[in-house]
Design an enzyme around this catalytic site. Structure first.
Site, PDB file in Angstrom:
ATOM      1  N   HIS A  28       0.824  -1.208   0.000  1.00 34.01           N
ATOM      2  CA  HIS A  28       0.000   0.000   0.000  1.00 34.01           C
ATOM      3  C   HIS A  28       0.863   1.265   0.000  1.00 34.01           C
ATOM      4  CE1 HIS A  28      -3.923  -2.043   0.889  1.00 34.01           C
ATOM      5  NE2 HIS A  28      -3.057  -3.004   1.190  1.00 34.01           N
ATOM      6  N   ASP A 120      -5.813   5.774   1.446  1.00 32.49           N
ATOM      7  CA  ASP A 120      -6.009   4.385   1.051  1.00 32.49           C
ATOM      8  C   ASP A 120      -7.466   4.006   1.341  1.00 32.49           C
ATOM      9  OD1 ASP A 120      -3.855   1.839   0.699  1.00 32.49           O
ATOM     10  OD2 ASP A 120      -5.875   1.295   1.360  1.00 32.49           O
TER      11      ASP A 120
END
Ligand code: UDP
Length: 452
Positions: A28, A120
């Protein structure tokens, strides 16, 4: 009018600050920092909020401002909380970060005007924080587009998704695939996270995807029918900026000099990413599969990735003697460079999305052994939709595994797979050129942010 133009310019100038909040895991952090770089080159000022846990290496990014917030993880160590699995950690941080994140952002906005917040998708808590501060939030989905409708279908039981354009692909998912989606952690924890992710993504102002339209057109259609917000498939990000500068582990460069001595397209690159874990039996079987394949291999064995072992203790006795010069084992590799190396013939992968995309971009066919989360979905696409890989699972014998590995790399049967991998690679390149879909999508994203 001139005045009108001047006013637009002023508002554009004011809209040049972006606040980014990556999820602190390798798969991520990489795409978020790559996105930060892409937007930086488009003229935006970048502020990155990060947790203490897995904080990014700031010295590689002098062009960004970094600010850390407390994630509460160290304090929780002595409590009875189960933080063993990644999803539990993410659920925990989605609560523990609310206060420090809100305080930090509110203070920042007192002194600085920001165009929007980009977080995110697995930070669902940030949507209500952004709402309360009247700041727009754009979501970064770091996985494939196909995962979004699949997750929504299986996790939320939203049968309506089956009616969408993605129906055919969805039907390919087996019971075993679905079971694996939930495998990494408690099923309840996973469902909670997926539910919140979908809900708060729908409430956001847009989704950025690390993929490109031509790869996932049915999924893009399904999402645009169900989500009222725009989608921006502007990837693959690593074609703009490599992931190496955001690596949390040191990349062993000896793997490249080893590859330099191998014949063209002869090596199987083996890596299961930054999180996946396996039992000793599975690890031993992998080793024998590689031995039986008689192919050269570069194998990343991440320390701690084999349960109960520090590193290579459970390699079968005599394994290294058996494979000799054919094999090279490292703890962590410069993966993008490895995949781009002419000696690489195939990639035995867990199908994390970054790995899958990196492989597609280099035209490298895959041997797919997904573990959990989105990986079974990505693997299904690789083998059954794009048909650029073969599947290897733990039910197979070592001989069968050996044959599958060999097939992808040398045998006649694998030729179509290799051809399709190459033609998909060309599609990526076209998509990123001026006028291509990813190029245009990035232009629209920039315009969209400037319109806030
Ligand atoms: N990676 C790397 N060296 C390795 C293995 C992986 O640099 O030896 C990088 C890889 O290039 C990718 C990321 O780590 O960008 C892994 O992300 P992915 O989504 O594939 O899997 P995850 O780690 O999230 O399961």
């Amino acid at each position: 009018s001139n005045q009108g133009q001047a006013a637009t310019m002023v508002s554009r100038f004011n809209n040049r600050t972006l606040v980014l909040f990556p999820l602190p895991f390798q798969g991520h952090i990489n795409p978020m920092l790559q996105l930060a770089n892409i937007l930086y080159t488009k003229g935006f000022k970048i502020i990155i909020i990060h947790t203490d846990f897995n904080s990014p290496n700031q010295s590689n990014y002098p062009q960004f401002t970094f600010r850390s917030i407390s994630d509460g993880l160290s304090k929780s160590k002595d409590e009875s909380l189960n933080l063993e699995t990644v999803n539990n950690v993410i659920n925990f941080m989605n609560k523990s970060c609310i206060e420090p994140f809100t305080i930090f952002l509110a203070k920042l906005l007192e002194v600085e005007h920001a165009a929007c917040l980009i977080t995110d998708s697995l930070w669902p808590f940030t949507q209500s924080v952004a709402d309360s501060l009247k700041l727009k939030r754009i979501v970064l989905r770091t996985s494939s587009m196909a995962c979004v409708p699949v997750y929504a279908t299986f996790a939320l039981g939203e049968k309506s998704y089956f009616k969408t354009a993605i129906k055919e692909e969805l039907a390919l998912m087996t019971e075993n695939d679905i079971e694996k989606v939930y495998k990494g952690g408690s099923e309840k924890g996973n469902k909670e996270l997926i539910y919140n992710m979908i809900k708060e993504t729908k409430a956001s102002s847009g989704i950025i995807f690390n993929t490109f339209k031509e790869l996932e057109e049915p999924a893009l259609l399904a999402i645009s029918q169900d989500f009222k917000i725009p989608s921006f498939p502007i990837g693959p990000f690593h074609k703009y900026f490599p992931a190496s500068s955001s690596s949390l582990l040191e990349q062993d460069r000896s793997s490249i000099s080893w590859l330099d001595h191998q014949p063209v397209s002869s090596v199987v690159y083996v890596s299961f990413g930054s999180i996946a874990q396996m039992g000793e039996a599975e690890f031993t079987k992998m080793a024998w599969g590689l031995a039986y394949s008689k192919q050269c291999f570069l194998w990343v064995v991440r320390p701690g990735s084999v349960s109960g072992c520090e590193w290579l203790e459970s390699l079968p006795k005599g394994f290294m003697e058996e494979v000799g010069e054919r094999g090279c084992i490292v703890k962590w590799a410069p993966q993008q460079e490895v995949l781009a190396h002419k000696a690489i013939g195939s990639f035995w992968t867990h199908n994390g999305w970054n790995s899958t995309l990196e492989s597609i971009c280099e035209g490298v066919p895959m041997i797919c052994s997904p573990c959990s989360y989105d990986q079974p979905i990505n693997a299904r696409y690789v083998t059954d939709v794009w048909k650029i890989g073969v599947k290897v699972d733990n039910k197979m014998s070592r001989e069968e595994i050996g044959i599958a590995i060999k097939r992808a790399i040398t045998e006649k049967e694998g030729e179509k797979i290799r051809q399709r991998s190459k033609s998909l690679q060309e599609k990526v390149n076209q998509s990123m050129q001026k006028g291509g879909s990813a190029y245009q999508s990035l232009e629209s994203l920039v315009e969209y942010i400037l319109s806030f």
